[in-house]
Motif scaffolding. Structure first.
Motif, PDB file in Angstrom:
ATOM      1  N   LEU A 265      -1.003  -5.869  -0.848  1.00 57.41           N
ATOM      2  CA  LEU A 265      -0.778  -4.520  -1.374  1.00 57.41           C
ATOM      3  C   LEU A 265      -0.549  -3.527  -0.240  1.00 57.41           C
ATOM      4  CD1 LEU A 265      -0.825  -2.641  -3.854  1.00 57.41           C
ATOM      5  CD2 LEU A 265      -3.229  -2.273  -3.365  1.00 57.41           C
ATOM      6  N   PHE A 266      -1.422  -3.592   0.794  1.00 57.48           N
ATOM      7  CA  PHE A 266      -1.260  -2.676   1.919  1.00 57.48           C
ATOM      8  C   PHE A 266       0.047  -2.937   2.659  1.00 57.48           C
ATOM      9  CE2 PHE A 266      -6.079  -2.150   2.118  1.00 57.48           C
ATOM     10  CZ  PHE A 266      -5.989  -1.030   1.318  1.00 57.48           C
ATOM     11  N   ALA A 267       0.426  -4.222   2.746  1.00 59.45           N
ATOM     12  CA  ALA A 267       1.686  -4.537   3.422  1.00 59.45           C
ATOM     13  C   ALA A 267       2.857  -3.927   2.670  1.00 59.45           C
ATOM     14  CB  ALA A 267       1.852  -6.043   3.537  1.00 59.45           C
ATOM     15  N   ILE A 268       2.811  -4.004   1.341  1.00 52.61           N
ATOM     16  CA  ILE A 268       3.911  -3.430   0.553  1.00 52.61           C
ATOM     17  C   ILE A 268       3.980  -1.921   0.763  1.00 52.61           C
ATOM     18  CG2 ILE A 268       4.690  -2.985  -1.791  1.00 52.61           C
ATOM     19  CD1 ILE A 268       3.400  -5.689  -2.533  1.00 52.61           C
ATOM     20  N   ILE A 269       2.804  -1.253   0.620  1.00 49.91           N
ATOM     21  CA  ILE A 269       2.793   0.204   0.765  1.00 49.91           C
ATOM     22  C   ILE A 269       3.226   0.593   2.185  1.00 49.91           C
ATOM     23  CG2 ILE A 269       1.323   2.245   0.736  1.00 49.91           C
ATOM     24  CD1 ILE A 269      -0.377   0.824  -1.345  1.00 49.91           C
ATOM     25  N   GLY A 270       2.664  -0.112   3.177  1.00 51.91           N
ATOM     26  CA  GLY A 270       2.991   0.205   4.563  1.00 51.91           C
ATOM     27  C   GLY A 270       4.462   0.008   4.874  1.00 51.91           C
ATOM     28  N   SER A 271       5.040  -1.066   4.361  1.00 58.95           N
ATOM     29  CA  SER A 271       6.449  -1.297   4.694  1.00 58.95           C
ATOM     30  C   SER A 271       7.341  -0.284   4.003  1.00 58.95           C
ATOM     31  CB  SER A 271       6.849  -2.716   4.329  1.00 58.95           C
ATOM     32  OG  SER A 271       6.577  -2.974   2.994  1.00 58.95           O
ATOM     33  N   ILE A 272       6.951   0.156   2.801  1.00 60.51           N
ATOM     34  CA  ILE A 272       7.755   1.200   2.151  1.00 60.51           C
ATOM     35  C   ILE A 272       7.705   2.484   2.981  1.00 60.51           C
ATOM     36  CG2 ILE A 272       7.870   2.713   0.149  1.00 60.51           C
ATOM     37  CD1 ILE A 272       6.966   0.352  -1.524  1.00 60.51           C
ATOM     38  N   ILE A 273       6.484   2.842   3.417  1.00 61.96           N
ATOM     39  CA  ILE A 273       6.349   4.078   4.195  1.00 61.96           C
ATOM     40  C   ILE A 273       7.130   3.988   5.504  1.00 61.96           C
ATOM     41  CG2 ILE A 273       4.703   5.490   5.472  1.00 61.96           C
ATOM     42  CD1 ILE A 273       2.681   4.881   3.300  1.00 61.96           C
TER      43      ILE A 273
END
Lengths: 175, 109
Positions: free
Chosen positions: A159-167
């Motif tokens: 989840l954090f990887a998804i959010i981080g990569s979007i940002i």
């Protein structure tokens, strides 16, 4: 009886050697290809070879997951990244036979000799009692009882990887 | 009648394959100049590690489901790492117009 089994075993061994060769040759392409897209295709070949080895290691499920996650998800993502970042004149990596190649070869050889020694000097002993249960049912039970924390952690990490990569890919805080 | 050779039943063949993948990954990490090339090498390293876990799982481990769980987790970590790494490559490309790791050296100047 044994003679009738032999051809099947023989074919299975031939396929095994094929998978090993697939994995190794794909790896060579992946690290030495001039174009990044060719390197990625080498990686795909390696992943298929390793998936075949997982079949011989008794896990059909992991083999399928290998093809699904690695080839189906990660490699496609890398293709997108290559297409998004590279302009045609940049696609070639221009390597001069310089310090970098020697350094890489030296590090590779050092790691190879260490690991080779480790494999051949260790006496590999199987555990005293083994359950021998390779089934997906056992994996699922373990994953939801003993390894429950790991299971939750990996979903959190994803989840954090998804959010981080979007940002990151949207351009960061500034804009 | 006995099988003259049995490669698929030998732990060493799997370990050697995994070592070769790992070493190729290390070589590629240093040899490659672009971020995406390094990322491809990291995938090779992770695959070598996962293959090792599966081989020990088959031949040595007391409970064969543990190695499969670890391999699944390695795949999850690899997916997360690929997502983050690729978005970083895109972010770097946006500000530097290249993904060559040697061109991105503002701090060392």
């Amino acid at each position: 009886m044994a003679a009738s089994v032999l051809p099947y075993q023989f074919v299975s061994e031939i396929f095994f050697c094929g998978f090993v060769l697939l994995a190794l040759s794909g790896g060579i392409i992946a690290v030495s290809a001039k174009y990044l897209l060719h390197a990625l295709l080498g990686l795909v070949v390696t992943l298929f070879g390793v998936a075949g080895l997982y079949l011989y290691l008794g896990s059909f499920f992991i083999s399928l997951m290998q093809v699904l996650i690695y080839v189906g998800a990660i490699c496609v993502t890398i293709v997108f990244a290559i297409m998004l970042t590279e302009t045609p004149e940049q696609t070639k990596e221009n390597h001069k036979p310089g310090l970098r190649s020697f350094l890489a070869a030296g590090a590779g050889l050092a790691a190879l000799s260490c690991a080779f020694n480790f494999v051949y000097l260790t006496e590999w002993q199987p555990a005293l009692s083994r359950t021998g249960d390779f089934s997906i049912i056992a994996v699922g039970k373990r994953l939801l009882t003993e390894y429950c924390l790991v299971f939750e952690m990996i979903s959190l990490v994803l989840l954090f990887a998804i959010i981080g990569s979007i940002i990151l890919a949207r351009g960061g805080r500034g804009n | 009648m006995h099988m003259p050779f049995c490669f698929s039943g030998s732990l060493h063949i799997y370990l050697l394959t995994a070592i070769m993948l790992f070493v190729m990954g290390i070589f590629g990490m240093i040899y490659r100049r672009s971020f995406i090339g390094m990322l491809i090498s990291v995938e090779l390293i992770l695959n070598g590690a996962a293959l090792n876990f599966m081989a020990f799982n088959k031949f040595l481990a007391p409970d064969p489901s543990v190695g499969q769980i670890i391999t699944l987790i390695i795949m999850g970590i690899a997916a997360a790492e690929a997502a983050i790494g690729l978005s970083m490559a895109i972010a770097v490309y946006r500000s530097y117009k290249t993904i060559d790791a040697e061109a991105v050296n503002d701090l060392s100047k």
